[in-house]
Design a protein around this motif. Sequence first.
Motif, PDB file in Angstrom:
ATOM      1  N   VAL A   2      98.829 -21.745   3.305  1.00 51.03           N
ATOM      2  CA  VAL A   2     100.117 -21.055   3.397  1.00 51.03           C
ATOM      3  C   VAL A   2      99.907 -19.551   3.205  1.00 51.03           C
ATOM      4  CG1 VAL A   2     102.355 -20.731   2.281  1.00 51.03           C
ATOM      5  CG2 VAL A   2     101.425 -23.043   2.581  1.00 51.03           C
ATOM      6  N   GLN A   3     100.472 -18.784   4.118  1.00 49.02           N
ATOM      7  CA  GLN A   3     100.449 -17.322   3.989  1.00 49.02           C
ATOM      8  C   GLN A   3     101.841 -16.769   4.247  1.00 49.02           C
ATOM      9  OE1 GLN A   3      97.298 -15.478   6.338  1.00 49.02           O
ATOM     10  NE2 GLN A   3      96.001 -15.535   4.532  1.00 49.02           N
ATOM     11  N   LEU A   4     102.229 -15.843   3.386  1.00 48.37           N
ATOM     12  CA  LEU A   4     103.489 -15.125   3.538  1.00 48.37           C
ATOM     13  C   LEU A   4     103.165 -13.640   3.450  1.00 48.37           C
ATOM     14  CD1 LEU A   4     105.617 -17.306   1.093  1.00 48.37           C
ATOM     15  CD2 LEU A   4     105.684 -17.387   3.586  1.00 48.37           C
ATOM     16  N   VAL A   5     103.489 -12.913   4.508  1.00 43.32           N
ATOM     17  CA  VAL A   5     103.149 -11.494   4.557  1.00 43.32           C
ATOM     18  C   VAL A   5     104.409 -10.681   4.798  1.00 43.32           C
ATOM     19  CG1 VAL A   5     101.777  -9.707   5.679  1.00 43.32           C
ATOM     20  CG2 VAL A   5     100.848 -12.025   5.435  1.00 43.32           C
ATOM     21  N   GLU A   6     104.778  -9.918   3.781  1.00 41.91           N
ATOM     22  CA  GLU A   6     105.974  -9.078   3.862  1.00 41.91           C
ATOM     23  C   GLU A   6     105.641  -7.731   4.481  1.00 41.91           C
ATOM     24  OE1 GLU A   6     106.136 -11.314  -0.186  1.00 41.91           O
ATOM     25  OE2 GLU A   6     104.667 -10.220   1.019  1.00 41.91           O
ATOM     26  N   SER A   7     106.633  -7.150   5.143  1.00 44.20           N
ATOM     27  CA  SER A   7     106.490  -5.808   5.706  1.00 44.20           C
ATOM     28  C   SER A   7     107.851  -5.154   5.786  1.00 44.20           C
ATOM     29  CB  SER A   7     105.851  -5.880   7.105  1.00 44.20           C
ATOM     30  OG  SER A   7     106.660  -6.639   7.981  1.00 44.20           O
ATOM     31  N   GLY A   8     107.859  -3.861   6.077  1.00 46.41           N
ATOM     32  CA  GLY A   8     109.119  -3.150   6.252  1.00 46.41           C
ATOM     33  C   GLY A   8     109.539  -2.297   5.078  1.00 46.41           C
ATOM     34  N   GLY A   9     108.795  -2.390   3.976  1.00 44.61           N
ATOM     35  CA  GLY A   9     109.125  -1.569   2.823  1.00 44.61           C
ATOM     36  C   GLY A   9     108.766  -0.116   3.061  1.00 44.61           C
ATOM     37  N   GLY A  10     109.154   0.699   2.119  1.00 48.09           N
ATOM     38  CA  GLY A  10     108.883   2.133   2.236  1.00 48.09           C
ATOM     39  C   GLY A  10     109.962   2.921   1.529  1.00 48.09           C
ATOM     40  N   CYS A  22     109.196 -11.046   6.794  1.00 48.53           N
ATOM     41  CA  CYS A  22     108.189 -11.895   6.169  1.00 48.53           C
ATOM     42  C   CYS A  22     107.643 -12.827   7.252  1.00 48.53           C
ATOM     43  CB  CYS A  22     108.791 -12.692   5.026  1.00 48.53           C
ATOM     44  SG  CYS A  22     107.697 -13.953   4.321  1.00 48.53           S
ATOM     45  N   ALA A  23     106.363 -12.690   7.537  1.00 45.27           N
ATOM     46  CA  ALA A  23     105.710 -13.541   8.519  1.00 45.27           C
ATOM     47  C   ALA A  23     105.049 -14.706   7.804  1.00 45.27           C
ATOM     48  CB  ALA A  23     104.674 -12.735   9.295  1.00 45.27           C
ATOM     49  N   ALA A  24     105.408 -15.915   8.215  1.00 43.23           N
ATOM     50  CA  ALA A  24     104.909 -17.122   7.558  1.00 43.23           C
ATOM     51  C   ALA A  24     103.917 -17.846   8.458  1.00 43.23           C
ATOM     52  CB  ALA A  24     106.075 -18.043   7.219  1.00 43.23           C
ATOM     53  N   SER A  25     102.921 -18.458   7.829  1.00 41.83           N
ATOM     54  CA  SER A  25     101.954 -19.262   8.561  1.00 41.83           C
ATOM     55  C   SER A  25     101.361 -20.301   7.631  1.00 41.83           C
ATOM     56  CB  SER A  25     100.841 -18.377   9.146  1.00 41.83           C
ATOM     57  OG  SER A  25     100.148 -17.698   8.114  1.00 41.83           O
ATOM     58  N   GLY A  26     100.745 -21.317   8.227  1.00 44.14           N
ATOM     59  CA  GLY A  26     100.083 -22.345   7.442  1.00 44.14           C
ATOM     60  C   GLY A  26     100.964 -23.498   7.029  1.00 44.14           C
ATOM     61  N   PHE A  27     102.225 -23.504   7.470  1.00 47.93           N
ATOM     62  CA  PHE A  27     103.121 -24.626   7.199  1.00 47.93           C
ATOM     63  C   PHE A  27     104.191 -24.649   8.286  1.00 47.93           C
ATOM     64  CE2 PHE A  27     106.859 -22.359   5.430  1.00 47.93           C
ATOM     65  CZ  PHE A  27     106.311 -21.110   5.201  1.00 47.93           C
ATOM     66  N   THR A  28     104.934 -25.748   8.350  1.00 46.59           N
ATOM     67  CA  THR A  28     105.994 -25.877   9.349  1.00 46.59           C
ATOM     68  C   THR A  28     107.219 -25.136   8.842  1.00 46.59           C
ATOM     69  OG1 THR A  28     105.111 -28.035   9.979  1.00 46.59           O
ATOM     70  CG2 THR A  28     107.334 -27.484  10.737  1.00 46.59           C
ATOM     71  N   PHE A  29     107.351 -23.893   9.289  1.00 46.57           N
ATOM     72  CA  PHE A  29     108.354 -22.966   8.742  1.00 46.57           C
ATOM     73  C   PHE A  29     109.753 -23.559   8.760  1.00 46.57           C
ATOM     74  CE2 PHE A  29     109.781 -18.902   7.395  1.00 46.57           C
ATOM     75  CZ  PHE A  29     110.905 -18.548   8.133  1.00 46.57           C
ATOM     76  N   SER A  71     118.265 -13.576   6.931  1.00 48.67           N
ATOM     77  CA  SER A  71     118.274 -14.347   8.168  1.00 48.67           C
ATOM     78  C   SER A  71     116.857 -14.854   8.430  1.00 48.67           C
ATOM     79  CB  SER A  71     118.769 -13.503   9.352  1.00 48.67           C
ATOM     80  OG  SER A  71     117.901 -12.394   9.580  1.00 48.67           O
ATOM     81  N   ARG A  72     116.757 -15.762   9.363  1.00 52.55           N
ATOM     82  CA  ARG A  72     115.455 -16.290   9.731  1.00 52.55           C
ATOM     83  C   ARG A  72     115.420 -16.591  11.209  1.00 52.55           C
ATOM     84  NH1 ARG A  72     114.423 -21.334   6.164  1.00 52.55           N
ATOM     85  NH2 ARG A  72     112.639 -21.627   7.543  1.00 52.55           N
ATOM     86  N   ASP A  73     114.217 -16.549  11.774  1.00 51.37           N
ATOM     87  CA  ASP A  73     113.995 -16.914  13.162  1.00 51.37           C
ATOM     88  C   ASP A  73     112.912 -17.980  13.151  1.00 51.37           C
ATOM     89  OD1 ASP A  73     113.235 -17.155  15.840  1.00 51.37           O
ATOM     90  OD2 ASP A  73     113.570 -15.035  16.260  1.00 51.37           O
ATOM     91  N   ASN A  74     113.315 -19.228  13.266  1.00 58.77           N
ATOM     92  CA  ASN A  74     112.338 -20.314  13.160  1.00 58.77           C
ATOM     93  C   ASN A  74     111.360 -20.320  14.326  1.00 58.77           C
ATOM     94  OD1 ASN A  74     113.388 -21.177  10.728  1.00 58.77           O
ATOM     95  ND2 ASN A  74     114.685 -22.755  11.633  1.00 58.77           N
ATOM     96  N   ALA A  75     111.764 -19.809  15.464  1.00 56.94           N
ATOM     97  CA  ALA A  75     110.862 -19.743  16.616  1.00 56.94           C
ATOM     98  C   ALA A  75     109.734 -18.736  16.375  1.00 56.94           C
ATOM     99  CB  ALA A  75     111.637 -19.367  17.869  1.00 56.94           C
ATOM    100  N   LYS A  76     110.006 -17.753  15.525  1.00 51.09           N
ATOM    101  CA  LYS A  76     109.011 -16.719  15.241  1.00 51.09           C
ATOM    102  C   LYS A  76     108.389 -16.877  13.858  1.00 51.09           C
ATOM    103  CE  LYS A  76     111.057 -13.167  18.213  1.00 51.09           C
ATOM    104  NZ  LYS A  76     111.616 -11.795  18.288  1.00 51.09           N
ATOM    105  N   ASN A  77     108.740 -17.965  13.156  1.00 48.76           N
ATOM    106  CA  ASN A  77     108.215 -18.193  11.803  1.00 48.76           C
ATOM    107  C   ASN A  77     108.420 -16.972  10.907  1.00 48.76           C
ATOM    108  OD1 ASN A  77     107.364 -20.742  12.569  1.00 48.76           O
ATOM    109  ND2 ASN A  77     105.216 -20.182  12.786  1.00 48.76           N
ATOM    110  N   SER A  78     109.605 -16.429  10.971  1.00 51.18           N
ATOM    111  CA  SER A  78     109.871 -15.180  10.255  1.00 51.18           C
ATOM    112  C   SER A  78     111.163 -15.215   9.472  1.00 51.18           C
ATOM    113  CB  SER A  78     109.920 -14.003  11.236  1.00 51.18           C
ATOM    114  OG  SER A  78     108.652 -13.773  11.812  1.00 51.18           O
ATOM    115  N   GLY A 111     104.532 -14.338  -1.299  1.00 48.42           N
ATOM    116  CA  GLY A 111     103.728 -13.285  -0.702  1.00 48.42           C
ATOM    117  C   GLY A 111     103.308 -12.269  -1.751  1.00 48.42           C
ATOM    118  N   GLN A 112     102.596 -11.245  -1.305  1.00 46.94           N
ATOM    119  CA  GLN A 112     102.154 -10.180  -2.203  1.00 46.94           C
ATOM    120  C   GLN A 112     103.227  -9.118  -2.425  1.00 46.94           C
ATOM    121  OE1 GLN A 112      99.183  -9.981  -3.989  1.00 46.94           O
ATOM    122  NE2 GLN A 112      98.995 -12.113  -3.312  1.00 46.94           N
ATOM    123  N   GLY A 113     104.262  -9.136  -1.609  1.00 47.01           N
ATOM    124  CA  GLY A 113     105.367  -8.217  -1.802  1.00 47.01           C
ATOM    125  C   GLY A 113     105.271  -6.955  -0.961  1.00 47.01           C
ATOM    126  N   THR A 114     106.424  -6.349  -0.717  1.00 46.62           N
ATOM    127  CA  THR A 114     106.505  -5.065  -0.052  1.00 46.62           C
ATOM    128  C   THR A 114     107.382  -4.149  -0.906  1.00 46.62           C
ATOM    129  OG1 THR A 114     106.971  -3.942   2.056  1.00 46.62           O
ATOM    130  CG2 THR A 114     108.483  -5.702   1.427  1.00 46.62           C
TER     131      THR A 114
END
Lengths: 120, 113
Positions: A2-10, A22-29, A71-78, A111-114
């Motif tokens: 399982v990986q969760l990678v956040e982005s968009g902070g700043g 948050c991009a998810a991988s390694g499981f059925t989102f 919100s979430r986009d299951n087609a994009k695992n996000s 995830g590790q956070g943003t």
Amino acid sequence: EVQLVESGGGLGQPGRSLRLSCAASGFTFNDYAMHWVRQAPGKGLEWVSGISWNSGSIGYADSVKGRFTISRDNAKNSLYLQMNSLRADDTALYYCAKAKGDYGDPLDYWGQGTLVTVSS
Amino acid sequence: DIVMTQSPDSLAVSLGERATINCKSSQSVLYSSNNKNYLAWYQQKPGQPPKLLIYWASTRESGVPDRFSGSGSETDFTLTISSLQAEDVAVYYCQQYYSTPFTFGPGTKVDIK
């Protein structure tokens, strides 16, 4: 794995907007609820928002209700967090977290956070 | 909203000794229809995201050492580390997932004496 990678902070200005992803991988989102949890510098954990697998159940902390939208986009695992009307007290490390199952389940992967900093 | 409190704020325990952390919810998190307490414990080490230790108040997450145990019901819960190891130095949080918002406790810092 399982990986969760956040982005968009700043750096965001007070009153303006930011969008976290948050991009998810390694499981059925689309089988799992997802959440956002934040941690202000040197402070404890604050649950921000959660969303069920099909977006049928959504919740927010009182501190962000009416300003943030999950919100979430299951087609994009996000997973996303639209943050409007930013305030200084929104400054925090924002974690994306996976639930063990449904909306009302504990959070088993993080995830590790943003980092979001709100300042003029 | 359910308010979570923890005690103590911090504690220092000798290696090999027992550490006990208490968590209290402002209302019951026991769901009568399934007799489950919607209470989890997380461990957070410096610079790392939280890690799930215990859920349903007493179920250990896979891979978590058996020196960690959870107990309690309704509004009063306890996390026990039976024999403190150096790698257990961390902040520990309880969280209720019974009702939105899924609130966390303020955390308890555990150090070595």
